[in-house]
Design a protein around this motif. Structure first.
Motif, PDB file in Angstrom:
ATOM      1  N   VAL A  18     -13.948  13.257   1.598  1.00  0.00           N
ATOM      2  CA  VAL A  18     -12.918  12.440   0.985  1.00  0.00           C
ATOM      3  C   VAL A  18     -13.115  12.332  -0.306  1.00  0.00           C
ATOM      4  O   VAL A  18     -14.164  11.793  -0.703  1.00  0.00           O
ATOM      5  N   LYS A  19     -12.016  12.498  -1.361  1.00  0.00           N
ATOM      6  CA  LYS A  19     -12.139  12.544  -2.473  1.00  0.00           C
ATOM      7  C   LYS A  19     -12.409  11.084  -3.031  1.00  0.00           C
ATOM      8  O   LYS A  19     -11.936  10.148  -2.284  1.00  0.00           O
ATOM      9  N   MET A  20     -12.774  10.819  -4.449  1.00  0.00           N
ATOM     10  CA  MET A  20     -13.112   9.365  -4.879  1.00  0.00           C
ATOM     11  C   MET A  20     -11.466   8.775  -4.939  1.00  0.00           C
ATOM     12  O   MET A  20     -10.708   9.521  -5.544  1.00  0.00           O
ATOM     13  N   PRO A  21     -11.462   7.390  -4.911  1.00  0.00           N
ATOM     14  CA  PRO A  21     -10.386   6.800  -5.104  1.00  0.00           C
ATOM     15  C   PRO A  21      -9.833   6.726  -6.562  1.00  0.00           C
ATOM     16  O   PRO A  21     -10.788   6.824  -7.414  1.00  0.00           O
ATOM     17  N   GLY A  22      -8.556   7.240  -6.675  1.00  0.00           N
ATOM     18  CA  GLY A  22      -8.216   7.309  -8.391  1.00  0.00           C
ATOM     19  C   GLY A  22      -8.199   8.854  -8.652  1.00  0.00           C
ATOM     20  O   GLY A  22      -7.368   9.124  -9.284  1.00  0.00           O
ATOM     21  N   SER A  23      -8.926   9.582  -7.895  1.00  0.00           N
ATOM     22  CA  SER A  23      -8.827  11.011  -8.281  1.00  0.00           C
ATOM     23  C   SER A  23      -7.456  11.958  -7.546  1.00  0.00           C
ATOM     24  O   SER A  23      -7.034  10.856  -6.672  1.00  0.00           O
ATOM     25  N   TYR A  24      -7.165  12.860  -8.174  1.00  0.00           N
ATOM     26  CA  TYR A  24      -5.906  13.429  -7.485  1.00  0.00           C
ATOM     27  C   TYR A  24      -6.124  13.860  -6.201  1.00  0.00           C
ATOM     28  O   TYR A  24      -7.049  14.180  -5.753  1.00  0.00           O
ATOM     29  N   ASP A  25      -5.020  13.311  -5.555  1.00  0.00           N
ATOM     30  CA  ASP A  25      -4.814  13.760  -4.148  1.00  0.00           C
ATOM     31  C   ASP A  25      -5.664  13.032  -3.250  1.00  0.00           C
ATOM     32  O   ASP A  25      -6.120  13.543  -1.935  1.00  0.00           O
ATOM     33  N   SER A  29      -6.991  13.428   1.051  1.00  0.00           N
ATOM     34  CA  SER A  29      -8.072  13.740   1.564  1.00  0.00           C
ATOM     35  C   SER A  29      -8.678  12.805   2.519  1.00  0.00           C
ATOM     36  O   SER A  29      -9.002  13.082   3.629  1.00  0.00           O
ATOM     37  N   ALA A  30      -8.267  11.825   2.350  1.00  0.00           N
ATOM     38  CA  ALA A  30      -8.681  10.409   3.364  1.00  0.00           C
ATOM     39  C   ALA A  30      -7.765  10.638   4.495  1.00  0.00           C
ATOM     40  O   ALA A  30      -8.301  10.574   5.692  1.00  0.00           O
ATOM     41  N   ALA A  31      -6.354  10.632   4.378  1.00  0.00           N
ATOM     42  CA  ALA A  31      -5.871  10.899   5.606  1.00  0.00           C
ATOM     43  C   ALA A  31      -6.207  12.129   6.350  1.00  0.00           C
ATOM     44  O   ALA A  31      -6.200  12.002   7.836  1.00  0.00           O
ATOM     45  N   LYS A  32      -6.753  13.480   5.792  1.00  0.00           N
ATOM     46  CA  LYS A  32      -6.948  14.433   6.694  1.00  0.00           C
ATOM     47  C   LYS A  32      -8.373  14.048   7.110  1.00  0.00           C
ATOM     48  O   LYS A  32      -8.469  14.246   8.616  1.00  0.00           O
ATOM     49  N   TRP A  33      -9.180  13.375   6.489  1.00  0.00           N
ATOM     50  CA  TRP A  33     -10.279  13.139   7.206  1.00  0.00           C
ATOM     51  C   TRP A  33     -10.102  12.113   8.502  1.00  0.00           C
ATOM     52  O   TRP A  33     -10.701  12.352   9.669  1.00  0.00           O
ATOM     53  N   LEU A  34      -9.260  10.980   8.331  1.00  0.00           N
ATOM     54  CA  LEU A  34      -9.086  10.290   9.271  1.00  0.00           C
ATOM     55  C   LEU A  34      -8.221  10.991  10.477  1.00  0.00           C
ATOM     56  O   LEU A  34      -8.552  10.469  11.678  1.00  0.00           O
ATOM     57  N   ARG A  35      -7.236  11.661  10.275  1.00  0.00           N
ATOM     58  CA  ARG A  35      -6.959  12.305  11.544  1.00  0.00           C
ATOM     59  C   ARG A  35      -7.768  12.974  12.370  1.00  0.00           C
ATOM     60  O   ARG A  35      -7.420  13.309  13.497  1.00  0.00           O
ATOM     61  N   GLU A  36      -8.902  13.496  11.673  1.00  0.00           N
ATOM     62  CA  GLU A  36      -9.968  14.102  12.451  1.00  0.00           C
ATOM     63  C   GLU A  36     -10.629  13.252  13.620  1.00  0.00           C
ATOM     64  O   GLU A  36     -11.256  13.564  14.521  1.00  0.00           O
ATOM     65  N   LEU A  37     -10.610  12.044  13.034  1.00  0.00           N
ATOM     66  CA  LEU A  37     -11.307  10.835  13.965  1.00  0.00           C
ATOM     67  C   LEU A  37     -10.394  10.290  15.148  1.00  0.00           C
ATOM     68  O   LEU A  37     -10.914   9.667  16.036  1.00  0.00           O
ATOM     69  N   VAL A  38      -9.034  10.729  15.226  1.00  0.00           N
ATOM     70  CA  VAL A  38      -8.357  10.068  16.216  1.00  0.00           C
ATOM     71  C   VAL A  38      -7.695  11.058  17.164  1.00  0.00           C
ATOM     72  O   VAL A  38      -7.595  12.321  16.788  1.00  0.00           O
ATOM     73  N   PRO A  39      -7.356  11.010  18.241  1.00  0.00           N
ATOM     74  CA  PRO A  39      -6.635  11.916  19.074  1.00  0.00           C
ATOM     75  C   PRO A  39      -5.661  12.548  18.706  1.00  0.00           C
ATOM     76  O   PRO A  39      -4.686  12.021  17.750  1.00  0.00           O
ATOM     77  N   THR A  40      -5.447  13.717  18.796  1.00  0.00           N
ATOM     78  CA  THR A  40      -4.462  14.708  18.037  1.00  0.00           C
ATOM     79  C   THR A  40      -3.003  14.139  18.298  1.00  0.00           C
ATOM     80  O   THR A  40      -2.250  14.057  17.135  1.00  0.00           O
ATOM     81  N   ARG A  41      -2.891  13.463  19.384  1.00  0.00           N
ATOM     82  CA  ARG A  41      -1.409  12.792  19.569  1.00  0.00           C
ATOM     83  C   ARG A  41      -0.976  11.863  18.611  1.00  0.00           C
ATOM     84  O   ARG A  41      -0.098  11.656  18.090  1.00  0.00           O
ATOM     85  N   TYR A  42      -1.982  10.943  18.198  1.00  0.00           N
ATOM     86  CA  TYR A  42      -1.907   9.987  17.340  1.00  0.00           C
ATOM     87  C   TYR A  42      -1.684  10.434  15.668  1.00  0.00           C
ATOM     88  O   TYR A  42      -0.930   9.936  15.054  1.00  0.00           O
ATOM     89  N   ALA A  43      -2.428  11.562  15.609  1.00  0.00           N
ATOM     90  CA  ALA A  43      -2.618  12.047  14.270  1.00  0.00           C
ATOM     91  C   ALA A  43      -1.121  12.807  13.876  1.00  0.00           C
ATOM     92  O   ALA A  43      -0.901  12.942  12.708  1.00  0.00           O
ATOM     93  N   SER A  44      -0.242  12.880  14.709  1.00  0.00           N
ATOM     94  CA  SER A  44       1.231  13.465  14.551  1.00  0.00           C
ATOM     95  C   SER A  44       2.226  12.494  14.542  1.00  0.00           C
ATOM     96  O   SER A  44       3.225  12.931  14.062  1.00  0.00           O
ATOM     97  N   TYR A  45       2.012  11.286  14.728  1.00  0.00           N
ATOM     98  CA  TYR A  45       3.216  10.239  14.546  1.00  0.00           C
ATOM     99  C   TYR A  45       3.258  10.010  13.195  1.00  0.00           C
ATOM    100  O   TYR A  45       2.462   9.684  12.401  1.00  0.00           O
ATOM    101  N   PRO A  46       4.587  10.087  12.879  1.00  0.00           N
ATOM    102  CA  PRO A  46       5.099  10.119  11.545  1.00  0.00           C
ATOM    103  C   PRO A  46       4.972   8.813  10.813  1.00  0.00           C
ATOM    104  O   PRO A  46       4.405   8.744   9.476  1.00  0.00           O
ATOM    105  N   VAL A  47       4.716   7.789  11.559  1.00  0.00           N
ATOM    106  CA  VAL A  47       4.381   6.466  10.823  1.00  0.00           C
ATOM    107  C   VAL A  47       2.914   6.439  10.264  1.00  0.00           C
ATOM    108  O   VAL A  47       2.554   6.039   9.171  1.00  0.00           O
ATOM    109  N   LEU A  48       2.069   6.954  11.209  1.00  0.00           N
ATOM    110  CA  LEU A  48       0.747   7.335  10.593  1.00  0.00           C
ATOM    111  C   LEU A  48       0.573   7.983   9.478  1.00  0.00           C
ATOM    112  O   LEU A  48      -0.341   7.647   8.683  1.00  0.00           O
ATOM    113  N   LEU A  49       1.268   9.111   9.392  1.00  0.00           N
ATOM    114  CA  LEU A  49       1.359  10.232   8.466  1.00  0.00           C
ATOM    115  C   LEU A  49       1.734   9.597   7.249  1.00  0.00           C
ATOM    116  O   LEU A  49       1.173   9.865   6.147  1.00  0.00           O
ATOM    117  N   ARG A  50       2.754   8.736   7.353  1.00  0.00           N
ATOM    118  CA  ARG A  50       3.338   8.150   6.113  1.00  0.00           C
ATOM    119  C   ARG A  50       2.477   6.948   5.524  1.00  0.00           C
ATOM    120  O   ARG A  50       2.552   6.719   4.266  1.00  0.00           O
TER     121      ARG A  50
END
Length: 126
Positions: A18-25, A29-50
């Motif tokens: 995960v990139k440092m807070p305040g850095s570009y994007d 990078s945080a969301a991408k890392w977090l998605r790897e920690l949850v079951p796939t079906r949760y990682a695709s829910y729009p509210v969690l993506l937004r």
């Protein structure tokens, strides 16, 4: 000319993925890392993506559950595994595996908390 070196304190629990807070994007990078920690079906829910902070909350719950499972497996291994006909060497190796997994999951839990706090701070600063 004397140049001073400035450093930013980076928590040892901050995940390298995960990139440092305040850095570009960094939120992406945080969301991408977090998605790897949850079951796939949760990682695709729009509210969690937004809302990455919601994804972080779910990741916290997911990792805490995994810690409970690994602890239970560790605590019951010596009693349960012999009944499966496993040799003592396999049982000992499995116990070490579960103990290492608990430690790894505890580190991940700290990392998730650190990222969650940064995401929450960022969302309230907007």
């Amino acid at each position: 000319m004397i140049m001073t070196l400035t450093t930013t304190h980076i928590s040892p629990d901050w995940p390298c993925q995960v990139k440092m807070p305040g850095s570009y994007d960094w939120e992406r990078s945080a969301a991408k890392w977090l998605r790897e920690l949850v079951p796939t079906r949760y990682a695709s829910y729009p509210v969690l993506l937004r809302h990455p902070v919601l994804l972080a909350r779910h990741a916290q719950l997911q990792v805490q559950q995994e810690i409970r499972v690994a602890r239970t497996a560790l605590q019951t291994a010596r009693a349960d595994l012999p009944r499966l006909g496993l040799p003592e060497s396999v049982i000992e190796h499995t116990i070490k595996l579960y103990a290492a997994e608990v430690l790894q999951l505890q580190h991940i839990a700290r990392s998730v908390r650190t990222v969650t706090e940064a995401l929450a701070d960022h969302s309230t600063a907007r």
